[in-house]
Design a protein around this motif. Structure first.
Motif, PDB file in Angstrom:
ATOM      1  N   ASP A  60     -28.191  -7.662 -67.075  1.00 32.87           N
ATOM      2  CA  ASP A  60     -27.693  -6.744 -68.107  1.00 32.87           C
ATOM      3  C   ASP A  60     -26.164  -6.800 -68.148  1.00 32.87           C
ATOM      4  N   PRO A  61     -25.606  -7.913 -68.651  1.00 37.55           N
ATOM      5  CA  PRO A  61     -24.138  -8.032 -68.655  1.00 37.55           C
ATOM      6  C   PRO A  61     -23.445  -7.033 -69.573  1.00 37.55           C
ATOM      7  N   SER A  62     -24.143  -6.545 -70.581  1.00 36.08           N
ATOM      8  CA  SER A  62     -23.513  -5.612 -71.524  1.00 36.08           C
ATOM      9  C   SER A  62     -23.712  -4.154 -71.136  1.00 36.08           C
ATOM     10  N   GLY A  63     -24.460  -3.916 -70.074  1.00 40.41           N
ATOM     11  CA  GLY A  63     -24.685  -2.543 -69.629  1.00 40.41           C
ATOM     12  C   GLY A  63     -25.553  -1.749 -70.575  1.00 40.41           C
ATOM     13  N   ALA A  64     -26.525  -2.413 -71.198  1.00 40.37           N
ATOM     14  CA  ALA A  64     -27.358  -1.744 -72.196  1.00 40.37           C
ATOM     15  C   ALA A  64     -28.502  -0.945 -71.577  1.00 40.37           C
ATOM     16  N   VAL A  65     -28.877  -1.262 -70.338  1.00 42.31           N
ATOM     17  CA  VAL A  65     -30.016  -0.587 -69.713  1.00 42.31           C
ATOM     18  C   VAL A  65     -29.570   0.764 -69.167  1.00 42.31           C
ATOM     19  N   SER A  66     -30.303   1.810 -69.531  1.00 42.55           N
ATOM     20  CA  SER A  66     -29.974   3.159 -69.089  1.00 42.55           C
ATOM     21  C   SER A  66     -30.955   3.619 -68.012  1.00 42.55           C
ATOM     22  N   ALA A  67     -30.644   4.721 -67.417  1.00 42.43           N
ATOM     23  CA  ALA A  67     -31.490   5.256 -66.361  1.00 42.43           C
ATOM     24  C   ALA A  67     -32.906   5.553 -66.836  1.00 42.43           C
ATOM     25  N   ALA A 118     -47.773   0.489 -56.123  1.00 46.73           N
ATOM     26  CA  ALA A 118     -46.703   0.020 -55.224  1.00 46.73           C
ATOM     27  C   ALA A 118     -46.543   1.002 -54.063  1.00 46.73           C
ATOM     28  N   GLU A 119     -46.505   0.474 -52.845  1.00 43.73           N
ATOM     29  CA  GLU A 119     -46.423   1.313 -51.645  1.00 43.73           C
ATOM     30  C   GLU A 119     -45.002   1.440 -51.114  1.00 43.73           C
ATOM     31  N   ALA A 120     -44.130   0.544 -51.518  1.00 47.29           N
ATOM     32  CA  ALA A 120     -42.719   0.608 -51.127  1.00 47.29           C
ATOM     33  C   ALA A 120     -41.901  -0.045 -52.235  1.00 47.29           C
ATOM     34  N   ILE A 121     -40.788   0.595 -52.599  1.00 42.16           N
ATOM     35  CA  ILE A 121     -39.972   0.116 -53.714  1.00 42.16           C
ATOM     36  C   ILE A 121     -38.504   0.148 -53.293  1.00 42.16           C
ATOM     37  N   GLU A 122     -37.774  -0.871 -53.757  1.00 43.23           N
ATOM     38  CA  GLU A 122     -36.350  -0.983 -53.440  1.00 43.23           C
ATOM     39  C   GLU A 122     -35.610  -1.452 -54.692  1.00 43.23           C
ATOM     40  N   LEU A 123     -34.443  -0.863 -54.949  1.00 43.79           N
ATOM     41  CA  LEU A 123     -33.606  -1.264 -56.083  1.00 43.79           C
ATOM     42  C   LEU A 123     -32.195  -1.499 -55.570  1.00 43.79           C
ATOM     43  N   ASN A 124     -31.745  -2.760 -55.648  1.00 41.69           N
ATOM     44  CA  ASN A 124     -30.402  -3.127 -55.185  1.00 41.69           C
ATOM     45  C   ASN A 124     -30.114  -2.565 -53.792  1.00 41.69           C
ATOM     46  N   ASP A 125     -31.028  -2.841 -52.884  1.00 39.92           N
ATOM     47  CA  ASP A 125     -30.901  -2.439 -51.470  1.00 39.92           C
ATOM     48  C   ASP A 125     -30.914  -0.929 -51.267  1.00 39.92           C
ATOM     49  N   PRO A 175     -20.756   4.830 -66.383  1.00 36.75           N
ATOM     50  CA  PRO A 175     -20.082   3.766 -67.140  1.00 36.75           C
ATOM     51  C   PRO A 175     -20.109   2.440 -66.370  1.00 36.75           C
ATOM     52  N   GLY A 176     -20.706   1.430 -66.968  1.00 41.59           N
ATOM     53  CA  GLY A 176     -20.742   0.113 -66.347  1.00 41.59           C
ATOM     54  C   GLY A 176     -21.863  -0.091 -65.363  1.00 41.59           C
ATOM     55  N   GLY A 177     -22.743   0.871 -65.244  1.00 44.69           N
ATOM     56  CA  GLY A 177     -23.838   0.669 -64.298  1.00 44.69           C
ATOM     57  C   GLY A 177     -24.718   1.898 -64.155  1.00 44.69           C
ATOM     58  N   LEU A 178     -25.427   1.953 -63.028  1.00 48.78           N
ATOM     59  CA  LEU A 178     -26.368   3.027 -62.763  1.00 48.78           C
ATOM     60  C   LEU A 178     -26.056   3.675 -61.421  1.00 48.78           C
ATOM     61  N   VAL A 179     -26.717   4.771 -61.161  1.00 50.07           N
ATOM     62  CA  VAL A 179     -26.583   5.494 -59.905  1.00 50.07           C
ATOM     63  C   VAL A 179     -27.982   5.714 -59.337  1.00 50.07           C
ATOM     64  N   VAL A 180     -28.157   5.400 -58.032  1.00 51.07           N
ATOM     65  CA  VAL A 180     -29.425   5.643 -57.345  1.00 51.07           C
ATOM     66  C   VAL A 180     -29.173   6.621 -56.211  1.00 51.07           C
ATOM     67  N   SER A 181     -29.634   7.839 -56.394  1.00 46.71           N
ATOM     68  CA  SER A 181     -29.495   8.879 -55.373  1.00 46.71           C
ATOM     69  C   SER A 181     -28.043   8.995 -54.888  1.00 46.71           C
ATOM     70  N   GLY A 182     -27.101   8.938 -55.840  1.00 44.27           N
ATOM     71  CA  GLY A 182     -25.691   9.100 -55.508  1.00 44.27           C
ATOM     72  C   GLY A 182     -24.972   7.828 -55.170  1.00 44.27           C
ATOM     73  N   ASP A 196     -23.675   4.101 -56.417  1.00 42.28           N
ATOM     74  CA  ASP A 196     -23.445   3.294 -57.619  1.00 42.28           C
ATOM     75  C   ASP A 196     -24.001   1.884 -57.422  1.00 42.28           C
ATOM     76  N   ILE A 197     -24.699   1.386 -58.438  1.00 40.66           N
ATOM     77  CA  ILE A 197     -25.205   0.008 -58.419  1.00 40.66           C
ATOM     78  C   ILE A 197     -24.835  -0.654 -59.737  1.00 40.66           C
ATOM     79  N   SER A 198     -24.783  -1.990 -59.701  1.00 40.50           N
ATOM     80  CA  SER A 198     -24.406  -2.750 -60.902  1.00 40.50           C
ATOM     81  C   SER A 198     -25.362  -3.915 -61.084  1.00 40.50           C
ATOM     82  N   ALA A 199     -25.354  -4.468 -62.310  1.00 36.74           N
ATOM     83  CA  ALA A 199     -26.179  -5.629 -62.615  1.00 36.74           C
ATOM     84  C   ALA A 199     -25.647  -6.857 -61.859  1.00 36.74           C
TER      85      ALA A 199
END
Length: 251
Positions: A133-140, A155-162, A175-182, A184-187
């Protein structure tokens, strides 16, 4: 010529015989002494055995009956003691088995809870979803759809960007990315989910589902099935502030 007379031992003929035996044939005397000792020992043994037999032979019938009764009682007591000891041994072995089973069940339950709570690293088959998602179009909300599809597919276990995703995790947009439980993560966004690979892949690619939402937002996504994935990220469990275990009612 002077003759010297031989000295004759006192005691006459018998004394002379003993003198000759001792002087000329001492070994005969030793043999005779051994035979006499053996005979005396045999006689004593026979006498002792005969005395024991005479003891029982001279006992009255009432005494013999009483002795047999005492022996029977003692034999019964020993038998009962043996049965009691075997019973106690069985209880100890059963108790040890029960404790071992309880400990194993508790350990298994702790492993299950640790996996579901995200407190333990896990490994197993699953899928990898990579979102570019280079343009940052994906939202939470779009990624919430991905998370729901994975959970609904088992699914029994899930991970997003570590970042380990659990029941208490939350997703947000920045702006420019997402937040997972506080955090910041990026594409690129990399999802790892452990479960049945084919079921998870089909669930993500259903018409109007998660992948459709991602691609509709202008991002690219690809799903890869794996026979084995490893999720090493974990969540630290915090002490509940308000909730406490409810008391178990006796039934």
């Amino acid at each position: 010529m002077t003759r010297h007379a031989e000295t004759t031992p006192a005691g006459g003929g018998a004394g002379r015989l003993r003198h000759l035996l001792l002087r000329r044939h001492p070994s005969w005397v030793h043999v005779l002494i051994v035979l006499l000792c053996a005979a005396v020992g045999f006689a004593l043994a026979v006498q002792v055995r005969q005395t024991q037999e005479d003891t029982y032979a001279t006992m009255r019938q009432d005494d013999i009956v009483r002795l047999l009764d005492e022996l029977s009682v003692r034999n019964r007591e020993l038998t009962e003691e043996g049965l009691e000891l075997r019973r106690e041994l069985g209880e100890l072995e059963s108790g040890s088995s029960s404790r071992a089973a309880a400990q194993e069940a508790a350990a298994q339950q702790a492993r299950v809870q640790g996996i579901l709570a995200g407190a333990l690293p896990v490994t197993g088959p699953g899928v990898e979803l990579v979102v570019h998602d280079p343009s940052g179009a994906v939202s939470a909300p779009t990624f919430v759809t991905v998370l729901e599809e994975l959970r609904n597919a088992g699914a029994e276990a899930i991970e997003l960007n570590d970042q380990r995703i659990t029941a208490s995790s939350w997703l947000g947009t920045r702006p420019g990315g997402l937040v997972v439980s506080g955090v910041d993560i990026s594409a690129p966004y990399v999802w790892h989910a452990i479960g049945d690979p084919q079921t998870l892949a089909v669930a993500l690619d259903i018409p109007g589902g998660a992948l459709s939402s991602i691609r509709g937002a202008g991002a690219a996504a690809e799903v890869t099935q794996h026979e084995e994935l490893t999720i090493t990220s974990v969540r630290s469990l915090s002490e509940p502030e308000w909730a406490t275990p409810a008391p178990v009612e006796d039934r």
